[in-house]
Scaffold this active site. Structure first.
Site, PDB file in Angstrom:
ATOM      1  N   TYR A   1       0.070  -2.905  -6.818  1.00  0.00           N
ATOM      2  CA  TYR A   1       0.327  -4.179  -5.926  1.00  0.00           C
ATOM      3  C   TYR A   1       1.856  -4.332  -5.580  1.00  0.00           C
ATOM      4  O   TYR A   1       2.425  -4.590  -4.483  1.00  0.00           O
ATOM      5  CB  TYR A   1      -0.326  -4.982  -6.466  1.00  0.00           C
ATOM      6  CG  TYR A   1      -0.381  -6.586  -5.767  1.00  0.00           C
ATOM      7  CD1 TYR A   1      -1.286  -6.541  -4.519  1.00  0.00           C
ATOM      8  CD2 TYR A   1       0.351  -7.386  -6.163  1.00  0.00           C
ATOM      9  CE1 TYR A   1      -1.203  -7.922  -3.681  1.00  0.00           C
ATOM     10  CE2 TYR A   1       0.405  -8.659  -5.556  1.00  0.00           C
ATOM     11  CZ  TYR A   1      -0.337  -8.919  -4.181  1.00  0.00           C
ATOM     12  OH  TYR A   1      -0.449 -10.062  -3.592  1.00  0.00           O
ATOM     13  N   ALA A   2       2.709  -4.459  -6.642  1.00  0.00           N
ATOM     14  CA  ALA A   2       3.955  -4.511  -6.606  1.00  0.00           C
ATOM     15  C   ALA A   2       4.778  -3.706  -5.756  1.00  0.00           C
ATOM     16  O   ALA A   2       5.642  -4.095  -5.057  1.00  0.00           O
ATOM     17  CB  ALA A   2       4.539  -4.806  -8.049  1.00  0.00           C
TER      18      ALA A   2
ATOM     19  N   LYS B   1       3.989  -4.209  -1.941  1.00  0.00           N
ATOM     20  CA  LYS B   1       4.504  -5.473  -1.570  1.00  0.00           C
ATOM     21  C   LYS B   1       5.940  -5.417  -1.504  1.00  0.00           C
ATOM     22  O   LYS B   1       6.772  -6.070  -0.472  1.00  0.00           O
ATOM     23  CB  LYS B   1       4.206  -6.854  -2.301  1.00  0.00           C
ATOM     24  CG  LYS B   1       2.632  -7.037  -2.248  1.00  0.00           C
ATOM     25  CD  LYS B   1       2.283  -7.394  -0.896  1.00  0.00           C
ATOM     26  CE  LYS B   1       0.854  -8.056  -0.868  1.00  0.00           C
ATOM     27  NZ  LYS B   1       0.476  -8.443   0.375  1.00  0.00           N
TER      28      LYS B   1
END
Length: 257
Positions: free
Chosen positions: A164-165, A168
């Site tokens: 996810y990091a 993003k």
């Protein structure tokens, strides 16, 4: 909390906004705020059909048209078809909010290839294919607003969220690049990075974890979807016309600590 109108001295009358992942949470708040400021709104969803219709009802209650589309933004062909359907139903999108996102949290040593690929496909590739599909209309009209919804996790990291990091964080580079590509056509591109926002995802977090996070936030509370919405309205309006290529955190000051 101040109403979005206090931050916006322009009108979105005559604009068409596309909000991906608009069936609940942040996406719903953004769709409703844009509608209240005059935009007709299209929203996408994958599995939350009931929630999408509830969002649509709110948009229509604000006196605006709403188009609802079931669409997985990771599917490029489906996105092209969806944008065409939106264009035929309410007009070509000139405000795009890439909000759709998912998580598949687990520690890296346990993370399966599909956990990585699925998150990157939705959270990063989805923004790419949706932006590409909308750009032709924006370029033709020489006006557009691209607003990507990231996360402060991209800057601070978070155990169990490497996928996810990374996705993003990729949105940041994507946003800055397209801002340079399309600025001459009066199209802006910005990234909003929310902090810990009260949504279905945070509702499932253990109480002790939420308490620890809250203690690190200078404003001493989690955010709400409505804390994010005024900034989207501002960037979508003429008031935000000279802001592009930026990442703006909405996190209660968390990254200042």
């Amino acid at each position: 909390m101040a109403d979005a109108a206090s931050l916006n001295d322009g009108s979105l009358d005559g604009r068409v906004a596309l909000v991906t992942g608009g069936s609940r949470g942040i996406g719903r708040a953004l769709a409703l705020a844009l509608a209240r400021h005059g935009a007709d709104v299209a929203i996408t969803y994958v599995s939350q059909a009931k929630g999408a219709e509830e969002t649509a009802a709110g948009v229509r209650a604000a006196g605006r048209h709403c188009h609802v589309a079931a669409c997985d933004v990771a599917d490029g062909a489906a996105v092209v078809a969806m944008v065409q359907a939106v264009t035929e139903a309410i007009g070509p999108p000139d405000i795009l909010v890439n909000n759709a996102g998912i998580t598949r949290d687990t520690l890296l040593m346990r993370m399966k290839d599909e956990d990585w690929d699925t998150v990157v496909a939705t959270d990063l590739r989805g923004a790419f294919v949706t932006t590409r599909a909308c750009l032709r209309g924006m370029m033709k009209s020489r006006w557009g607003r691209i607003i990507n919804i990231g996360s402060i996790v991209a800057a601070m990291g978070n155990p169990g969220q490497a996928n996810y990091a990374a996705a993003k964080a990729g949105l940041g580079g994507f946003t800055r690049s397209i801002a340079r590509e399309v600025g001459s056509r009066n199209i802006t591109a910005n990234l909003i990075a929310p902090g810990f926002i009260e949504t279905d995802i945070t509702a499932d977090l253990p109480d002790d974890l939420v308490a620890r996070v809250r203690a690190q936030i200078p404003l001493q509370r989690l955010g709400t979807p409505e804390d994010v919405a005024p900034l989207v309205v501002f960037l979508a309006s003429e008031s935000g016309r000279y802001i592009t290529g930026q990442t703006i955190n909405v996190d209660g000051g968390l990254l200042t600590t």
